[in-house]
Design an enzyme around this catalytic site. Sequence first.
Site, mmCIF file in Angstrom:
data_model
loop_
_atom_site.group_PDB
_atom_site.id
_atom_site.type_symbol
_atom_site.label_atom_id
_atom_site.label_comp_id
_atom_site.label_asym_id
_atom_site.label_seq_id
_atom_site.Cartn_x
_atom_site.Cartn_y
_atom_site.Cartn_z
ATOM 1 N N ARG A 258 0.839 -1.194 0.000
ATOM 2 C CA ARG A 258 0.000 0.000 0.000
ATOM 3 C C ARG A 258 0.877 1.249 0.000
ATOM 4 N NH1 ARG A 258 -4.968 -1.685 4.113
ATOM 5 N NH2 ARG A 258 -5.572 -3.540 2.930
ATOM 6 N N ARG A 273 1.743 1.458 10.255
ATOM 7 C CA ARG A 273 1.308 1.868 8.912
ATOM 8 C C ARG A 273 2.518 1.805 7.988
ATOM 9 N NH1 ARG A 273 -3.378 4.788 7.730
ATOM 10 N NH2 ARG A 273 -3.588 5.390 9.915
ATOM 11 N N GLU A 345 -7.201 -0.437 14.923
ATOM 12 C CA GLU A 345 -7.730 -1.520 14.089
ATOM 13 C C GLU A 345 -6.665 -2.573 13.791
ATOM 14 O OE1 GLU A 345 -9.024 -2.393 9.511
ATOM 15 O OE2 GLU A 345 -9.202 -0.316 10.225
ATOM 16 N N SER A 348 -10.577 -6.373 10.010
ATOM 17 C CA SER A 348 -11.941 -6.005 9.653
ATOM 18 C C SER A 348 -12.547 -7.107 8.806
ATOM 19 C CB SER A 348 -11.968 -4.682 8.892
ATOM 20 O OG SER A 348 -11.309 -4.807 7.642
ATOM 21 N N ARG A 385 0.465 -6.179 11.535
ATOM 22 C CA ARG A 385 0.097 -5.196 12.556
ATOM 23 C C ARG A 385 -0.247 -5.849 13.899
ATOM 24 N NH1 ARG A 385 -4.181 -0.227 11.751
ATOM 25 N NH2 ARG A 385 -2.626 0.388 10.216
#
Length: 421
Positions: A258, A273, A345, A348, A385
């Site tokens: 990403r 991140r 987070e 999800s 993460r």
Amino acid sequence: MIDPVILRENPDLIRRSQEARGSRVESVDEAIEADAARRRAIGVYEELRAEQNVFSKKVAKAPKDEKKALIAEVQQLAGRVKEAQRASSEAEDAFTAVARTIENVIIEGIPSGGEDNFALLRTEGERPTFDFAPRDHLELGEKLDAIDMARGTKVSGARFYYLKGIGARLELALMTLGLDRALEAGFTPLITPTLVKPEIMAGTGFLGEHSDEVYKLEADDLYLTGTSEVALAGYHADEIVDLSNGPLRYAGWSTCYRREAGSHGKDTRGIIRVHQFNKLEMFVYTDPAEAEAEHDRLLAWQEGMLQSLGLSYRVIDTAAGDLGSSAARKFDVEAWVPTQDAYRELTSTSNCTTFQARRLDTRYRTESGKTAPVATLNGTLATTRWLVALLETHQRADGSVVIPEVLRPYVGGLEVAEPVA
């Protein structure tokens, strides 16, 4: 793409969805107009084709002396058919273009608004407390010689890193535990491609307003995937899948990429991140009538993983304005990160209903024998993460970290990761 039947019969439902998302409501009326134009163009084309077929039979039966004149008429009619076909194709493309600007219709009852307007569903587990000043995950990772950001930056630039020693072993342990849980739940494991064609990336809804987050190889016209969801959604593109024995469940293991283009200055410390990470993704093809029940099952499997790792977490129902374009509903599971005094987070799970399947032409055969789009769902079962919450939650005063019991078989029975510096 949205269901054109709903667009025609219940446009207010789509308008309410767009409004709740904070998206353009005007797109709905534009799509209705384009759909009507498309259907008119198709009608004209089909009428001319039928006329052409009838006329062709007439020519075939005509006496020889009449055929020359009739053939001239056939050629003229053929030109009109060709023009109608072109107009029909253009109208189809115009409808597709505007329909693709409309995001998936949300499931009614989810919160409206943006990132801060989520609904808290539940909180699980006790937050860790310490009788010492807790270290953050990067300081712990450096003391354990488990995370090396400096060399990651040297080799690849900002937001890259090395996982080393126990750091690498813990990530593989998390991923393998997740895979074992997926196998127990009946998932088929897949190691997926991380480069995909534009039509697959677009089909999953990742080339919309967040396309700047995606890496593209211009010379090859391929995209690097930010989640194996993309390759998993493309796995059955242009196919009719067999759901007679229940949902098709896949667990995709892949490296993900990403650009994090919109996150300058956010979470620059450590591995929260980053540009590259590993991920184990659950992906399901199912009967649309079963999608919401399957969504609950995916969430339960995710929660089971966090509970077994001894993490405190909360589950939120994401607000409409914070959903990706393909999700009709998304549950986020956020773990407590002690040094940030906040939930972050970790995972999800999204119910994409038939949105992705319509774009990728993935269907199943209904009881009537007709084909219809399947529903697709996804949810992360492990990722890099997770190390953040694991290290910070289970740390001790000397910088050592207690390894959760469930992970110990995957790290040779090691109970505590000890500092090396």
